[in-house]
Design an enzyme around this catalytic site. Structure first.
Site, PDB file in Angstrom:
ATOM      1  N   ASP A 156      35.850  46.117  34.269  1.00  0.00           N
ATOM      2  CA  ASP A 156      34.956  45.280  33.442  1.00  0.00           C
ATOM      3  C   ASP A 156      33.723  44.879  34.266  1.00  0.00           C
ATOM      4  O   ASP A 156      33.502  43.708  34.527  1.00  0.00           O
ATOM      5  CB  ASP A 156      35.702  44.031  32.932  1.00  0.00           C
ATOM      6  CG  ASP A 156      36.197  43.116  34.052  1.00  0.00           C
ATOM      7  OD1 ASP A 156      36.359  43.601  35.200  1.00  0.00           O
ATOM      8  OD2 ASP A 156      36.418  41.917  33.790  1.00  0.00           O
TER       9      ASP A 156
ATOM     10  N   PHE B  40      41.639  35.087  36.772  1.00  0.00           N
ATOM     11  CA  PHE B  40      40.865  35.462  35.580  1.00  0.00           C
ATOM     12  C   PHE B  40      41.443  36.656  34.805  1.00  0.00           C
ATOM     13  O   PHE B  40      41.647  36.568  33.584  1.00  0.00           O
ATOM     14  CB  PHE B  40      39.409  35.747  36.001  1.00  0.00           C
ATOM     15  CG  PHE B  40      38.524  36.169  34.859  1.00  0.00           C
ATOM     16  CD1 PHE B  40      37.988  35.228  33.983  1.00  0.00           C
ATOM     17  CD2 PHE B  40      38.224  37.505  34.647  1.00  0.00           C
ATOM     18  CE1 PHE B  40      37.182  35.611  32.924  1.00  0.00           C
ATOM     19  CE2 PHE B  40      37.413  37.899  33.591  1.00  0.00           C
ATOM     20  CZ  PHE B  40      36.889  36.956  32.731  1.00  0.00           C
ATOM     21  N   ASN B  41      41.686  37.785  35.457  1.00  0.00           N
ATOM     22  CA  ASN B  41      42.088  39.000  34.719  1.00  0.00           C
ATOM     23  C   ASN B  41      43.391  38.794  33.945  1.00  0.00           C
ATOM     24  O   ASN B  41      43.549  39.297  32.836  1.00  0.00           O
ATOM     25  CB  ASN B  41      42.262  40.196  35.673  1.00  0.00           C
ATOM     26  CG  ASN B  41      40.939  40.681  36.227  1.00  0.00           C
ATOM     27  OD1 ASN B  41      39.890  40.430  35.640  1.00  0.00           O
ATOM     28  ND2 ASN B  41      40.990  41.368  37.363  1.00  0.00           N
TER      29      ASN B  41
ATOM     30  N   THR C 297      40.988  46.859  37.143  1.00  0.00           N
ATOM     31  CA  THR C 297      40.294  45.774  37.845  1.00  0.00           C
ATOM     32  C   THR C 297      39.697  44.779  36.853  1.00  0.00           C
ATOM     33  O   THR C 297      38.766  44.052  37.181  1.00  0.00           O
ATOM     34  CB  THR C 297      39.199  46.332  38.783  1.00  0.00           C
ATOM     35  OG1 THR C 297      38.217  46.997  37.980  1.00  0.00           O
ATOM     36  CG2 THR C 297      39.758  47.289  39.812  1.00  0.00           C
TER      37      THR C 297
ATOM     38  N   HIS D 170      36.971  41.262  45.336  1.00  0.00           N
ATOM     39  CA  HIS D 170      38.331  41.383  44.809  1.00  0.00           C
ATOM     40  C   HIS D 170      38.732  42.822  44.442  1.00  0.00           C
ATOM     41  O   HIS D 170      39.716  43.357  44.964  1.00  0.00           O
ATOM     42  CB  HIS D 170      38.479  40.547  43.533  1.00  0.00           C
ATOM     43  CG  HIS D 170      38.086  39.117  43.653  1.00  0.00           C
ATOM     44  ND1 HIS D 170      38.862  38.181  44.275  1.00  0.00           N
ATOM     45  CD2 HIS D 170      36.989  38.443  43.200  1.00  0.00           C
ATOM     46  CE1 HIS D 170      38.295  36.997  44.189  1.00  0.00           C
ATOM     47  NE2 HIS D 170      37.149  37.123  43.558  1.00  0.00           N
ATOM     48  N   ASP D 171      37.980  43.394  43.497  1.00  0.00           N
ATOM     49  CA  ASP D 171      38.422  44.647  42.882  1.00  0.00           C
ATOM     50  C   ASP D 171      38.442  45.823  43.854  1.00  0.00           C
ATOM     51  O   ASP D 171      39.293  46.711  43.751  1.00  0.00           O
ATOM     52  CB  ASP D 171      37.518  44.982  41.690  1.00  0.00           C
ATOM     53  CG  ASP D 171      37.654  43.955  40.578  1.00  0.00           C
ATOM     54  OD1 ASP D 171      38.681  43.244  40.544  1.00  0.00           O
ATOM     55  OD2 ASP D 171      36.737  43.861  39.747  1.00  0.00           O
TER      56      ASP D 171
ATOM     57  N   ASN E  67      34.692  40.356  32.250  1.00  0.00           N
ATOM     58  CA  ASN E  67      33.600  39.596  32.866  1.00  0.00           C
ATOM     59  C   ASN E  67      32.468  39.352  31.879  1.00  0.00           C
ATOM     60  O   ASN E  67      31.782  38.335  31.927  1.00  0.00           O
ATOM     61  CB  ASN E  67      33.043  40.346  34.075  1.00  0.00           C
ATOM     62  CG  ASN E  67      33.947  40.228  35.280  1.00  0.00           C
ATOM     63  OD1 ASN E  67      34.590  39.193  35.472  1.00  0.00           O
ATOM     64  ND2 ASN E  67      34.017  41.275  36.086  1.00  0.00           N
TER      65      ASN E  67
ATOM     66  N   ASP F 105      33.809  45.004  40.579  1.00  0.00           N
ATOM     67  CA  ASP F 105      34.212  46.267  39.940  1.00  0.00           C
ATOM     68  C   ASP F 105      33.269  47.384  40.408  1.00  0.00           C
ATOM     69  O   ASP F 105      33.698  48.514  40.674  1.00  0.00           O
ATOM     70  CB  ASP F 105      34.109  46.161  38.417  1.00  0.00           C
ATOM     71  CG  ASP F 105      34.947  45.040  37.839  1.00  0.00           C
ATOM     72  OD1 ASP F 105      36.059  45.292  37.368  1.00  0.00           O
ATOM     73  OD2 ASP F 105      34.467  43.885  37.875  1.00  0.00           O
TER      74      ASP F 105
END
Ligand code: BDR
Ligand code: CA
Length: 312
Positions: free
Chosen positions: A9, A163-164, A122, A237-238, A38, A14
């Site tokens: 996203d 979040f995800n 992700t 993160h991703d 996102n 990402d």
């Protein structure tokens, strides 16, 4: 080479995940699929096309879910801006997407492939859950799901959730309960997969075709994380999920039982990790608990330099 599909996203991190995969000679990136998260489905899809246009990666791109399985979409403009990728102007999409849905694309790829494929989600897990719901037998063709999401101790969108997983907890519950081998690359490690402001300045200073875009984008993301969480840089993160596929030693994992909270509003999307074996539930997830940050940052800087070189 490990064959992977990134379901994302985009999103700054990402984007970094896609770039890391594209630059790696250990990864065969079979396709990119998009999901709302996102930002809206329109924006994450367009962002994926722009990223792939920038790095001239002509791989299949398919658009997926515009909203979670059961809930209204929640987006994250405070971290990624109104476009989902604020901070620099990426080129207009110059590649043609597929005209099939992300879910069908992933199923087709799994069915047609002689070898198993690693899925790297992700974003919210909506598309991946739909793959498993639509064709439950296909799970035998999935080598592993290495996902960015959740956390044992850390959270970001509420005191309980990442979040995800928060955005589509029902999808996460389906994925975590599927029996497919899962590596959860959650906030406990991704918050430490931090590129400092100094390291980001280094990318800006490279001023190549890719770094001149990535540098300002990372600055935007780092400033948002500084403002909201007081972090001294950008947690990528991703990309840590992709890094863990390239080199599993970049994280240390423990095989544990993880359940996703879907009933309570207070703890919606919490990933409840049975670290002490308090239940008799069997382990179902390799939970990443430690990260080698210098190794990860080296991967990131190296991949941007490689892409710069390719287009110099
Ligand atoms: C996750 O949420 C999104 O904002 C990022 O892209 C990442 O996938 C971190 O919680
Ligand atoms: Ca993401």
């Amino acid at each position: 080479m490990t064959r992977i599909i990134i379901d994302c996203d985009p999103g700054h991190d990402d984007m970094m995940a896609i770039m890391l995969a594209s630059a790696s000679d250990k990864i065969d990136l079979l396709g990119v699929t998009t999901v709302a998260g996102n930002q809206t489905g329109d924006k994450t899809f367009e962002n994926a096309l722009r990223i792939l246009t920038l790095i001239k990666e002509e791989i299949p791109v398919a658009r997926g879910a515009d909203k979670p399985l059961l809930r209204e979409l929640v987006t994250a403009p405070e971290f990624h801006g109104q476009s989902g990728l604020d901070g620099a102007e990426l080129p207009e999409p110059g590649i043609k997407p597929l005209h099939i849905d992300a879910v069908d694309f992933i199923i087709d790829m799994l069915e047609e492939s002689l070898e198993k494929i690693v899925l790297v989600p992700t974003g919210p897990l909506t598309n991946i859950a739909m793959v498993l719901l639509k064709n439950p037998d296909i799970k035998h063709k999935i080598e592993r799901i290495v996902l960015m999401g959740g956390g044992m101790h850390d959270s970001n969108v509420t005191p309980a959730a990442e979040f995800n997983i928060y955005v589509d907890p029902e999808a996460a519950k389906i994925v975590f309960g599927s029996g497919v081998p899962i590596t959860m690359v959650g906030l406990d490690v991704t918050n430490r997969a931090l590129m400092s402001f100094e390291e980001i300045e280094g990318i800006v200073a490279d001023n190549g075709v890719i770094s001149s875009k990535v540098g300002p984008l990372l600055k935007f993301f780092a400033n948002a994380n500084k403002k909201i969480f007081g972090l001294n840089g950008a947690p990528i993160h991703d990309a840590l999920a992709v890094a863990a596929v390239i080199d599993p030693t970049v994280v240390e994992t423990k095989f544990l039982n993880v359940q996703v909270e879907v009933s309570s509003e207070l703890t919606r999307g919490a990933t409840v990790v049975d670290i002490y074996g308090a239940t008799s539930n069997s382990p179902n997830v390799d939970v990443a608990l430690e990260v080698d940050t210098p190794k990860f940052v080296h991967f990131m800087v190296d991949s941007i330099r490689k892409l710069d070189k390719k287009f110099a």
